[in-house]
Design an enzyme around this catalytic site. Structure first.
Site, PDB file in Angstrom:
ATOM      1  N   HIS A 251      -8.905   9.629   3.989  1.00 18.43           N
ATOM      2  CA  HIS A 251      -8.601   8.540   3.057  1.00 18.43           C
ATOM      3  C   HIS A 251      -8.863   9.053   1.647  1.00 18.43           C
ATOM      4  O   HIS A 251      -9.925   9.620   1.376  1.00 18.43           O
ATOM      5  CB  HIS A 251      -9.460   7.309   3.336  1.00 18.43           C
ATOM      6  CG  HIS A 251      -8.905   6.068   2.712  1.00 18.43           C
ATOM      7  ND1 HIS A 251      -8.932   5.842   1.357  1.00 18.43           N
ATOM      8  CD2 HIS A 251      -8.278   4.984   3.249  1.00 18.43           C
ATOM      9  CE1 HIS A 251      -8.361   4.682   1.095  1.00 18.43           C
ATOM     10  NE2 HIS A 251      -7.950   4.147   2.226  1.00 18.43           N
TER      11      HIS A 251
ATOM     12  N   ARG B  20      -0.758   8.817   2.108  1.00 19.05           N
ATOM     13  CA  ARG B  20      -2.143   9.276   1.986  1.00 19.05           C
ATOM     14  C   ARG B  20      -2.299  10.787   2.002  1.00 19.05           C
ATOM     15  O   ARG B  20      -3.181  11.326   1.335  1.00 19.05           O
ATOM     16  CB  ARG B  20      -2.986   8.654   3.106  1.00 19.05           C
ATOM     17  CG  ARG B  20      -3.223   7.177   2.900  1.00 19.05           C
ATOM     18  CD  ARG B  20      -4.017   6.587   4.029  1.00 19.05           C
ATOM     19  NE  ARG B  20      -4.228   5.158   3.809  1.00 19.05           N
ATOM     20  CZ  ARG B  20      -4.819   4.351   4.670  1.00 19.05           C
ATOM     21  NH1 ARG B  20      -5.244   4.826   5.834  1.00 19.05           N
ATOM     22  NH2 ARG B  20      -4.974   3.074   4.401  1.00 19.05           N
TER      23      ARG B  20
ATOM     24  N   HIS C 194     -11.002   9.886   7.813  1.00 21.88           N
ATOM     25  CA  HIS C 194     -10.785   8.447   7.983  1.00 21.88           C
ATOM     26  C   HIS C 194     -10.151   8.064   9.309  1.00 21.88           C
ATOM     27  O   HIS C 194     -10.546   7.077   9.933  1.00 21.88           O
ATOM     28  CB  HIS C 194      -9.901   7.957   6.834  1.00 21.88           C
ATOM     29  CG  HIS C 194      -9.621   6.489   6.834  1.00 21.88           C
ATOM     30  ND1 HIS C 194     -10.615   5.538   6.708  1.00 21.88           N
ATOM     31  CD2 HIS C 194      -8.458   5.793   6.946  1.00 21.88           C
ATOM     32  CE1 HIS C 194     -10.082   4.330   6.725  1.00 21.88           C
ATOM     33  NE2 HIS C 194      -8.776   4.452   6.882  1.00 21.88           N
TER      34      HIS C 194
ATOM     35  N   GLU D 164       0.841  -1.191   0.000  1.00 22.82           N
ATOM     36  CA  GLU D 164       0.000   0.000   0.000  1.00 22.82           C
ATOM     37  C   GLU D 164       0.877   1.242   0.000  1.00 22.82           C
ATOM     38  O   GLU D 164       2.107   1.160   0.081  1.00 22.82           O
ATOM     39  CB  GLU D 164      -0.947  -0.022   1.206  1.00 22.82           C
ATOM     40  CG  GLU D 164      -1.921  -1.195   1.183  1.00 22.82           C
ATOM     41  CD  GLU D 164      -2.873  -1.226   2.368  1.00 22.82           C
ATOM     42  OE1 GLU D 164      -2.815  -0.301   3.202  1.00 22.82           O
ATOM     43  OE2 GLU D 164      -3.657  -2.168   2.470  1.00 22.82           O
TER      44      GLU D 164
ATOM     45  N   ARG E  78      -0.360   8.808   9.352  1.00 16.69           N
ATOM     46  CA  ARG E  78      -0.256   7.357   9.572  1.00 16.69           C
ATOM     47  C   ARG E  78       0.086   6.624   8.286  1.00 16.69           C
ATOM     48  O   ARG E  78      -0.532   6.851   7.246  1.00 16.69           O
ATOM     49  CB  ARG E  78      -1.581   6.820  10.132  1.00 16.69           C
ATOM     50  CG  ARG E  78      -1.595   5.301  10.266  1.00 16.69           C
ATOM     51  CD  ARG E  78      -2.861   4.830  10.946  1.00 16.69           C
ATOM     52  NE  ARG E  78      -4.052   4.984  10.144  1.00 16.69           N
ATOM     53  CZ  ARG E  78      -4.487   4.096   9.242  1.00 16.69           C
ATOM     54  NH1 ARG E  78      -3.805   2.994   9.002  1.00 16.69           N
ATOM     55  NH2 ARG E  78      -5.612   4.317   8.583  1.00 16.69           N
TER      56      ARG E  78
END
Length: 532
Positions: free
Chosen positions: A244, A291, A352, A116, A387
């Site tokens: 997100h 992100r 998110h 990811e 994060r």
């Protein structure tokens, strides 16, 4: 009044990990887990992508995972905590596999490791696109066999009980603030009850419902953070709200359906209204950038083209593999008329994850005695300003275990505080108009979405604070005059959380990680955590 040795507030992976371990170690002690809805209705349940951990040591290493986490955190991670979580993580993953969690394997029986955004190697273990649900199922199945665990559903925690409730003055400077238990609104009996505990663990999840568009369930109202702040505990880094990048765009639908980052990890491409793959303009890692970068890029593309969404293109991907890895995403898209093999998926960023929260040390201890916190409600130092994908479930399990270890050191030296007052509801009446609550919630969500979103300015933050001040005064007056209800408590908590996000954003005179302020686009040379 209920007495329990260990009180766990929240039934996601963090709370369940802790509860299971203390129940197994102390069969003679009582463990109570309370949740405001059903036991399995948590943020964990909606975690799709997976759990990150160094699994294939021939290609991956602790140093790589540590470095990826530090880069994503943009200079504000606590390196010692990052090393703890990364190095202890694989053992916690092996534990949950022993509990029965079934992560996907390839035809040779080897775990399928996904990749990811922000990760340099394939290290994401997953169960199709419902990893959190599978891990929660495994933990609950283990808990069900333990007679010393009591699960209380439909109980809303109103406040932590400290010396304040005994008539003492408690301020931010008070050094010995101690938690004795909680006041709980029992929704089945419709009355406030006391739960007295030797040790309390907060695992109350996130605060996504502060925003109009979020992937979080309706229960994610920042209750733990708000309660600790009211109890004069330390909160930090609340300005770092992760959006997100790819929530399914469905106007008026809340919560938004998450399109996991693993889809991009498997080859999905973001395209704008003209069909252009735009991420290469923003970052060399393209669709697999962290992100914060991807969300800002999408936000800029939407503003530049005047659209409310961009597209995630999966048409070139292998259909059989897509359906095997992402069955729920495939079915959800079909339900709204989108065949992902023929049409692109409309997506937009949605609130998110909260990277800040209740400040804890390396053992999950808060600034309040006998009170621990882990999971999304806690700020352990792992995430810093942003994060890294799939580090959240890992953090929850590692700190659930570390809170357990530290609890074992002190539980036998603690006793119950039995002289606690009952809840005082004198002078309050039944609420006459629920619209006073529901409309204020809509106002809050609009304020936060319009003024405190992905891109911020000083003027927007100032305007948000002024409007939040008014909402706060109106809601506190309502709270003082009416009987407690879950809706009123959640509104009150969300206003507190909104205030903390805005105040943290105002204090941070730079752009870093998830906090991007066009009036302060440079990064400061002085790294700091904003403690409130």
């Amino acid at each position: 009044m209920i007495q329990t040795d260990f009180l766990v507030i929240g039934s996601g992976i963090a709370g369940l990990t802790y509860a299971l371990k203390v129940a197994q170690k102390y069969p003679e002690k009582t463990i109570t887990v309370i949740t405001k809805t059903q036991t399995d209705e948590t943020n964990t349940k909606y975690a799709q992508g997976g759990i990150a951990g160094v699994w294939d040591e021939t290609r991956d290493s602790f140093s790589k995972h540590i470095e990826d986490t530090l880069i994503a955190g943009d200079g504000l991670c606590n390196k010692e905590i990052v090393e703890i979580v990364v190095k202890e993580g694989p053992e916690r993953i092996r534990e949950i596999i022993e509990y029965g969690a079934a992560f996907d394997k390839d035809e040779a029986g080897i775990y399928s490791l996904g990749k990811e955004g922000g990760h340099s190697e394939n290290r994401i273990l997953h169960h199709k696109d419902v990893t959190g649900m599978e891990m929660e199922r495994a933990l609950l199945s283990q808990l069900s066999a333990l007679p010393n665990i009591q699960l209380l559903n439909h109980c809303f925690v109103v406040d932590l009980i400290t010396q304040h409730h005994l008539g003492y003055l408690v301020t931010k400077s008070t050094l010995d603030i101690t938690c004795y238990g909680v006041y709980v609104l029992n929704l089945q009996r419709n009355q406030i009850e006391k739960i007295v505990a030797k040790i309390v663990l907060l695992a109350t999840g996130g605060c996504g419902q502060a925003y109009r568009t979020t992937t979080n369930p309706k229960i994610a109202t920042g209750d733990g953070v708000a309660m600790v702040y009211r109890a004069k505990g330390k909160i930090e880094n609340m300005e770092f709200i992760q959006f997100h990048p790819t929530a399914l765009y469905e106007p008026g639908v809340s919560p938004s359906f998450l399109i996991t980052e693993a889809v991009r990890g498997d080859g999905g491409i973001l395209r704008n209204k003209s069909g252009e793959a735009f991420m290469e303009k923003y970052d060399s890692r393209k669709d697999l950038a962290p992100r914060d970068i991807v969300a800002r890029a999408i936000d800029n593309e939407m503003k530049r083209t005047g659209t409310e969404y961009v597209y995630l293109d999966c048409r070139h991907m292998d259909k059989e593999k897509f359906i095997h890895h992402f069955p729920n995403i495939y079915q959800k898209c079909l339900m709204i008329g989108i065949d992902v093999m023929q049409q692109m998926i409309p997506v937009a960023p949605a609130a998110h994850y909260s990277c800040g929260g209740i400040k804890t040390d390396e053992w999950g201890r808060t600034s309040i005695r006998n009170l621990y916190a882990c999971g999304e409600c806690a700020s352990t130092g792992l995430h810093g300003a942003n994060r890294l994908a799939s580090n959240s479930l890992l953090e929850a399990m590692v700190f659930g275990h570390r809170c357990f270890l530290d609890s074992c050191e002190k539980i036998d030296q603690l006793s119950f505080m039995n002289s606690l007052p009952d809840w005082n509801a004198l002078g309050t009446a039944e609420p006459r108009e629920m619209i006073l609550i529901t409309q204020s919630l809509k106002e809050l969500q609009q304020i936060m979405s319009d003024y405190v979103g992905i891109v911020r300015t000083d003027v927007r933050l100032s305007r948000a604070m002024k409007r939040l001040d008014l909402l706060f005064e109106e809601t506190e007056q309502l709270y003082r005059s009416t009987k407690v209800s879950p809706q009123l408590c959640e509104l009150r908590n969300l206003i507190t959380v909104g205030y903390l996000i805005v105040k943290g954003a105002q204090f941070r005179k730079e752009s870093r990680g998830l906090h991007y302020n066009t009036d302060h686009q440079e990064k400061s040379a002085i790294l700091q955590n904003i403690i409130l």
